[in-house]
Design a protein around this motif. Structure first.
Motif, mmCIF file in Angstrom:
data_model
loop_
_atom_site.group_PDB
_atom_site.id
_atom_site.type_symbol
_atom_site.label_atom_id
_atom_site.label_comp_id
_atom_site.label_asym_id
_atom_site.label_seq_id
_atom_site.Cartn_x
_atom_site.Cartn_y
_atom_site.Cartn_z
ATOM 1 N N THR A 197 -2.746 -8.788 -5.772
ATOM 2 C CA THR A 197 -2.824 -9.139 -4.356
ATOM 3 C C THR A 197 -1.757 -10.181 -4.018
ATOM 4 O OG1 THR A 197 -5.176 -8.626 -4.164
ATOM 5 C CG2 THR A 197 -4.282 -10.172 -2.571
ATOM 6 N N LEU A 198 -1.627 -11.192 -4.868
ATOM 7 C CA LEU A 198 -0.599 -12.213 -4.660
ATOM 8 C C LEU A 198 0.801 -11.604 -4.695
ATOM 9 C CD1 LEU A 198 0.490 -15.113 -4.489
ATOM 10 C CD2 LEU A 198 0.208 -15.275 -6.974
ATOM 11 N N LEU A 199 1.073 -10.762 -5.679
ATOM 12 C CA LEU A 199 2.402 -10.165 -5.803
ATOM 13 C C LEU A 199 2.723 -9.281 -4.599
ATOM 14 C CD1 LEU A 199 2.398 -9.222 -9.597
ATOM 15 C CD2 LEU A 199 3.559 -11.145 -8.508
ATOM 16 N N GLY A 200 1.734 -8.483 -4.184
ATOM 17 C CA GLY A 200 1.950 -7.604 -3.037
ATOM 18 C C GLY A 200 2.207 -8.375 -1.762
ATOM 19 N N ARG A 201 1.475 -9.453 -1.572
ATOM 20 C CA ARG A 201 1.667 -10.256 -0.363
ATOM 21 C C ARG A 201 2.965 -11.039 -0.415
ATOM 22 N NH1 ARG A 201 -4.634 -12.299 0.669
ATOM 23 N NH2 ARG A 201 -5.226 -10.417 1.851
ATOM 24 N N PHE A 261 -8.241 -0.872 -10.416
ATOM 25 C CA PHE A 261 -8.426 -2.137 -9.701
ATOM 26 C C PHE A 261 -7.085 -2.828 -9.446
ATOM 27 C CE2 PHE A 261 -12.830 -1.808 -11.445
ATOM 28 C CZ PHE A 261 -13.491 -1.826 -10.232
ATOM 29 N N THR A 262 -6.123 -2.631 -10.347
ATOM 30 C CA THR A 262 -4.781 -3.169 -10.127
ATOM 31 C C THR A 262 -4.135 -2.525 -8.904
ATOM 32 O OG1 THR A 262 -4.501 -3.577 -12.498
ATOM 33 C CG2 THR A 262 -2.494 -3.464 -11.162
ATOM 34 N N LEU A 263 -4.253 -1.194 -8.773
ATOM 35 C CA LEU A 263 -3.740 -0.491 -7.598
ATOM 36 C C LEU A 263 -4.418 -0.992 -6.320
ATOM 37 C CD1 LEU A 263 -3.444 3.231 -8.767
ATOM 38 C CD2 LEU A 263 -1.579 1.714 -8.089
ATOM 39 N N LEU A 264 -5.707 -1.272 -6.414
ATOM 40 C CA LEU A 264 -6.442 -1.761 -5.241
ATOM 41 C C LEU A 264 -5.837 -3.055 -4.709
ATOM 42 C CD1 LEU A 264 -10.162 -1.036 -6.159
ATOM 43 C CD2 LEU A 264 -8.945 -0.252 -4.141
ATOM 44 N N GLY A 265 -5.485 -3.958 -5.602
ATOM 45 C CA GLY A 265 -4.875 -5.212 -5.175
ATOM 46 C C GLY A 265 -3.565 -4.981 -4.447
ATOM 47 N N LEU A 266 -2.748 -4.074 -4.968
ATOM 48 C CA LEU A 266 -1.457 -3.787 -4.346
ATOM 49 C C LEU A 266 -1.619 -3.115 -2.988
ATOM 50 C CD1 LEU A 266 0.556 -2.500 -7.448
ATOM 51 C CD2 LEU A 266 0.888 -4.656 -6.228
ATOM 52 N N GLY A 267 -2.684 -2.308 -2.835
ATOM 53 C CA GLY A 267 -2.874 -1.588 -1.583
ATOM 54 C C GLY A 267 -3.543 -2.396 -0.494
ATOM 55 N N LEU A 268 -4.657 -3.044 -0.823
ATOM 56 C CA LEU A 268 -5.431 -3.766 0.190
ATOM 57 C C LEU A 268 -4.731 -5.032 0.675
ATOM 58 C CD1 LEU A 268 -9.081 -3.521 -1.230
ATOM 59 C CD2 LEU A 268 -8.147 -2.318 0.756
ATOM 60 N N VAL A 320 1.286 -0.578 6.371
ATOM 61 C CA VAL A 320 -0.175 -0.445 6.361
ATOM 62 C C VAL A 320 -0.586 0.953 5.887
ATOM 63 C CG1 VAL A 320 -2.213 -0.360 7.848
ATOM 64 C CG2 VAL A 320 -0.590 -2.241 8.070
ATOM 65 N N ARG A 321 0.135 1.985 6.353
ATOM 66 C CA ARG A 321 -0.165 3.339 5.862
ATOM 67 C C ARG A 321 -0.007 3.410 4.348
ATOM 68 N NH1 ARG A 321 3.114 5.099 10.433
ATOM 69 N NH2 ARG A 321 1.758 5.980 12.066
ATOM 70 N N GLY A 322 1.091 2.863 3.854
ATOM 71 C CA GLY A 322 1.318 2.867 2.413
ATOM 72 C C GLY A 322 0.243 2.105 1.663
ATOM 73 N N GLY A 323 -0.156 0.935 2.203
ATOM 74 C CA GLY A 323 -1.208 0.159 1.559
ATOM 75 C C GLY A 323 -2.527 0.900 1.521
ATOM 76 N N ALA A 324 -2.861 1.596 2.605
ATOM 77 C CA ALA A 324 -4.114 2.352 2.649
ATOM 78 C C ALA A 324 -4.111 3.475 1.620
ATOM 79 C CB ALA A 324 -4.333 2.913 4.054
ATOM 80 N N VAL A 325 -2.985 4.170 1.487
ATOM 81 C CA VAL A 325 -2.894 5.267 0.514
ATOM 82 C C VAL A 325 -3.011 4.736 -0.909
ATOM 83 C CG1 VAL A 325 -1.358 7.031 -0.436
ATOM 84 C CG2 VAL A 325 -1.604 6.804 2.035
ATOM 85 N N VAL A 326 -2.302 3.633 -1.210
ATOM 86 C CA VAL A 326 -2.365 3.049 -2.557
ATOM 87 C C VAL A 326 -3.784 2.569 -2.868
ATOM 88 C CG1 VAL A 326 -1.558 1.146 -4.017
ATOM 89 C CG2 VAL A 326 0.073 2.459 -2.639
ATOM 90 N N ALA A 327 -4.441 1.922 -1.889
ATOM 91 C CA ALA A 327 -5.813 1.454 -2.103
ATOM 92 C C ALA A 327 -6.760 2.619 -2.344
ATOM 93 C CB ALA A 327 -6.281 0.631 -0.901
ATOM 94 N N ALA A 328 -6.600 3.694 -1.570
ATOM 95 C CA ALA A 328 -7.449 4.867 -1.773
ATOM 96 C C ALA A 328 -7.221 5.464 -3.149
ATOM 97 C CB ALA A 328 -7.163 5.902 -0.681
ATOM 98 N N MET A 329 -5.968 5.517 -3.591
ATOM 99 C CA MET A 329 -5.679 5.986 -4.948
ATOM 100 C C MET A 329 -6.375 5.102 -5.977
ATOM 101 S SD MET A 329 -1.601 6.825 -4.579
ATOM 102 C CE MET A 329 -1.402 6.856 -6.362
#
Length: 400
Positions: free
Chosen positions: A255-259, A302-309, A275-284
């Motif tokens: 989450t920190l790295l993504g932000r 869970f790592t992907l979730l941090g990058l997406g959300l 935001v579209r990209g983040g939603a897709v990554v979080a869903a993945m």
């Protein structure tokens, strides 16, 4: 002179986000110790925990009312020390009514603090003429990592809550009070921005509602990770108890790295695309967690979730500011309520589905909800807002 004022305002606001992330993490990661200190039963604890976001929602409305008269900087200047002193009260108390009062003050002040921080962030982004909002939330994530690390050290060293919280509060209160001298209130980006605010759409909750839904769905996803990741890894994927603590740490780091890089993405591709990209990554990420054959695959999810959300929440606040440039404080305060709605709904929702069906299936629910963000993605680029739509606006001030 104006450039220096904005730079100082940006730095002081980032400090506030950091302090708030630290304070919140150091409280929620020591919930078991709080329960032991006050002798709370498993039935009573959820009542106290639910009261905090409910009062925070009320605090967001209070922040709106005060900001209308005194400005969001005044709200933030006094609500942040209130949060920190309430945290100290949680650690110092011994009777049940002590913690009830302390958590009540904490909840109300947190709502005021969250709303006013994001009001100022939206205002500063307007002055900069480019995306900086995600960076403030990166500071919050960094504070959360530091707070969780301090909580771990306190638990490892068997420190009481008071012994843990006293030095933290003793340092942060004077630091944030000094930093508050440089908050920047009611800024704009020049004549063009002022004119845009003057002719901006009047506030309409109906127009804001899509962003409110996105905010709630994002926090349902976030609360799923914070409340269920350890249990899911241990009970469903068969990890050890020690390994089960890793997913949330990975989530906070990503989450920190993504932000940290999110604002660059917004400037290059536009808020809606990010935001579209983040939603897709979080869903993945939720999909990987639901289908994971073992603990390591689950941690990858869970790592992907941090990058997406990570990008969705700050960009939702920014979008509200763009949608109602003449009423951004009001829009942010109303939107802020829905982060508490998502927090309240998320954990019980996943738990109920997990108990009634299974926890793999329960992970599909936040996956579907976060994908609904795609339907509302156009709300992230208000009409006429060029930098929200993928092109940086002409710079109105030369700030770093």
């Amino acid at each position: 002179m104006k450039d220096a004022r904005l730079r100082h305002g940006r730095a002081s606001l980032a400090l506030s986000f950091f302090a708030q992330g630290l304070a919140f993490a150091i409280l929620v990661t020591r919930i078991p110790a709080l329960q032991r200190q006050y002798g709370m039963s498993d039935a009573v604890l959820p009542v106290f925990l639910a009261a905090v976001p409910i009062l925070a929602g009320a605090g967001s409305f209070v922040a709106e009312a005060i900001a209308k008269r005194a400005g969001p900087a005044a709200v933030l200047r006094w609500s942040q020390p209130m949060v920190l002193l309430a945290l100290l009260g949680v650690g110092a108390g011994r009777e049940m009514w002590h913690v009830a009062v302390a958590l009540g003050v904490f909840g109300l002040a947190v709502g005021m603090l969250d709303a006013s921080m994001n009001m100022l962030g939206v205002s500063l982004q307007r002055a900069y003429g480019r995306s900086i909002m995600t960076g403030f939330h990166a500071a919050y994530s960094l504070g959360g990592i530091v707070g969780a690390s301090l909580a771990w050290a306190g638990a490892h060293g068997e420190l009481s809550l008071l012994a843990l919280y006293l030095p933290v509060v003793g340092v942060l209160v004077p630091v944030v009070l000094v930093g508050s001298r440089w908050y920047v209130d009611a800024v704009d980006g020049g004549e063009g921005e002022t004119a845009a605010a003057a002719k901006g759409a009047a506030f309409s909750f109906k127009l804001l509602l899509p962003l409110c839904m996105v905010m709630a769905f994002a926090y349902i996803g976030d609360s799923t990770v914070s409340n269920w990741s350890a249990k899911y890894l241990q009970d469903v994927l068969g990890s050890s108890e020690a390994l089960a603590t890793v997913p949330y740490n990975l989530y906070m780091v990503t989450t920190l790295l993504g932000r940290a890089v999110g604002d660059f993405g917004v400037r290059r591709f536009g808020a809606a695309a990010v935001v579209r990209g983040g939603a897709v990554v979080a869903a993945m990420g939720f999909g990987v967690v639901a289908a994971a054959p073992g603990a390591w695959a689950g941690m990858a999810g869970f790592t992907l979730l941090g990058l997406g959300l990570c990008v969705i929440v700050p960009q939702t606040f920014a979008a509200a500011g763009r949608m109602f440039p003449g009423a951004s404080d009001r829009a942010v305060a109303r939107l802020n309520v829905f982060n508490y709605v998502g927090f309240l709904v998320g954990s019980p929702l996943v738990g109920a589905i997990g108990d009634a069906w299974n926890y793999r299936g329960a992970m599909l629910v936040p996956m579907v909800l976060v994908l609904v963000t795609l339907v509302y993605a156009r709300s992230f680029a208000a009409e006429g807002d060029r930098y929200g739509g993928g092109h940086e606006r002409p710079r109105t001030v030369d700030v770093g």
